[in-house]
Design an enzyme around this catalytic site. Sequence first.
Site, PDB file in Angstrom:
ATOM      1  N   GLY A 103       0.837  -1.143  -0.119  1.00 19.68           N
ATOM      2  CA  GLY A 103      -0.024  -0.133  -0.020  1.00 19.68           C
ATOM      3  C   GLY A 103       0.882   1.185   0.015  1.00 19.68           C
ATOM      4  CB  SER A 104       0.061   4.758   1.280  1.00 20.76           C
ATOM      5  OG  SER A 104      -1.070   4.765   0.485  1.00 20.76           O
ATOM      6  CB  THR A 105       4.272   1.464   3.483  1.00 20.63           C
ATOM      7  OG1 THR A 105       4.262   0.266   2.992  1.00 20.63           O
ATOM      8  CG2 THR A 105       3.533   1.554   4.674  1.00 20.63           C
TER       9      THR A 105
END
Length: 484
Positions: free
Chosen positions: A213-215
């Site tokens: 995801g956004s990591t």
Amino acid sequence: MNTPLRRVSVFCLALILALMGWATWIQGAKASDYMGDPHNPRVTIGKYAAPLGNILVDGEPVTGSAATSSTLKYKRTYKDGPLYAPVTGFTSQIFGSNQLESLYGDLLDGSDGRLQSPADAVLHRRAKGGDVATTIDAAVQKAGYRALGDKKGAAVALDPKTGRILGMVSTPSYDPGTFSGSAAADQKAWQAMAKDADRPNVNRALRQALPPGSTFKLVVAAAALENGLYSSVDEPTDSPDPYTLPHTRTTLHNENASAPCENATLRTALQYSCNTVFAKIAADLGQDKVAAQAEKFGFDDGKVDVPVRAAKSVYPKGMDSAQTALSGIGQFNDQATPLQMAMVASAIANGGELKTPQLVDKLTDGGGNTVQQYGPKTYGEGRAISAHTAAQLRSAMQTVVDKGTGSGAKIDGLTVGGKTGTAQHGVDNSGTPYAWFVSYAQNGAGRQVAVAVMVEDGHAARNEVSGNGLAAPVARAMMKAALS
């Protein structure tokens, strides 16, 4: 002597010589093969003829041995089995062993040649088992385990300067002591674990790669700075909102419709986790440049051994421009383990230099003398990112925690930076999303810790799943324990 009798005598002599030769071959050249054959019951009997050496945390054993009434005189025992199972693995008289118990099995049972004294060699006896001292910090391990609680997930904490693994938690866990023996109860416990749909025997910290995801936006931001797309995290990115994926009519929106993502800087884009910004950056850079940066952090390396081998984290190949854009927000076919994302945070915290993760500090013999000492090693061929890029990203990650989506990781008295992530799961995002949090913390004395947390199932309603709500508190607990 008549001819028939002479022939029989010669034939019998040949048989005797052949038998003697075969016996010599078996007892000499093939002896070690038979002695090491797992199907030879004497191997198992010898392994459990005496107490095994131990696996240590903070210098104290988290394993032991207990006497039995069977032919296998001792069986393995575990202190706080579920807490340390992701670290130790298991040793079972029936089902074998894995992880550290397997990798250092010869040392633990005394058959490692480095343990043998001259007296042991003369008397043909097995040496006393040695010990495996881990890098785990008990306080960090316990903090992560308690914070994850009944959630399904994992967490890894690293010392950025050395690569030492301070905590490695996977939940739900299992108690390896329940099947270490050979009784009916041990077999029943093993079968129950094997049939458990939650797969407690999977070390999610090392062996389960999921969409980050956004990591993953940290990797894309690093690639943008390293390739000169932007000179700093405070330079506008010239990004539209919404963003139309290249060569398609599909528009990408941001989760927070009111977030200031249009033409946002990298700092603001990380603060509000702007999908539009990082999708465009990935498409502008192209998959090769993003892949090159991801690989410097450890992606696509199938031989990350800590020494337990981690599953390969993958940045996909062969994408078109639209797919590359989606990969820039940690979706499409991106896959990462918690260990991998902890490595990303560790490199950023350590000024761009990534140390190889290590779970074992040293090996000792039965008398406590060091047999092998492990020290820090730089991962790969050099720096993952420059010191300038690392400083820029640390600053932006601090903004995420101080003013953005990562407020759940704030710790009084410590400098904390982080990045949240909520990864889609299932066909058309029909499953419960995965919640991620990647972070680092530093105290006034300069000590650091890097943490990655993944919550696969937090028993929360789908619209309540977030990296800040589910994963950040776990990271906060582990960072606080490491630096207190």
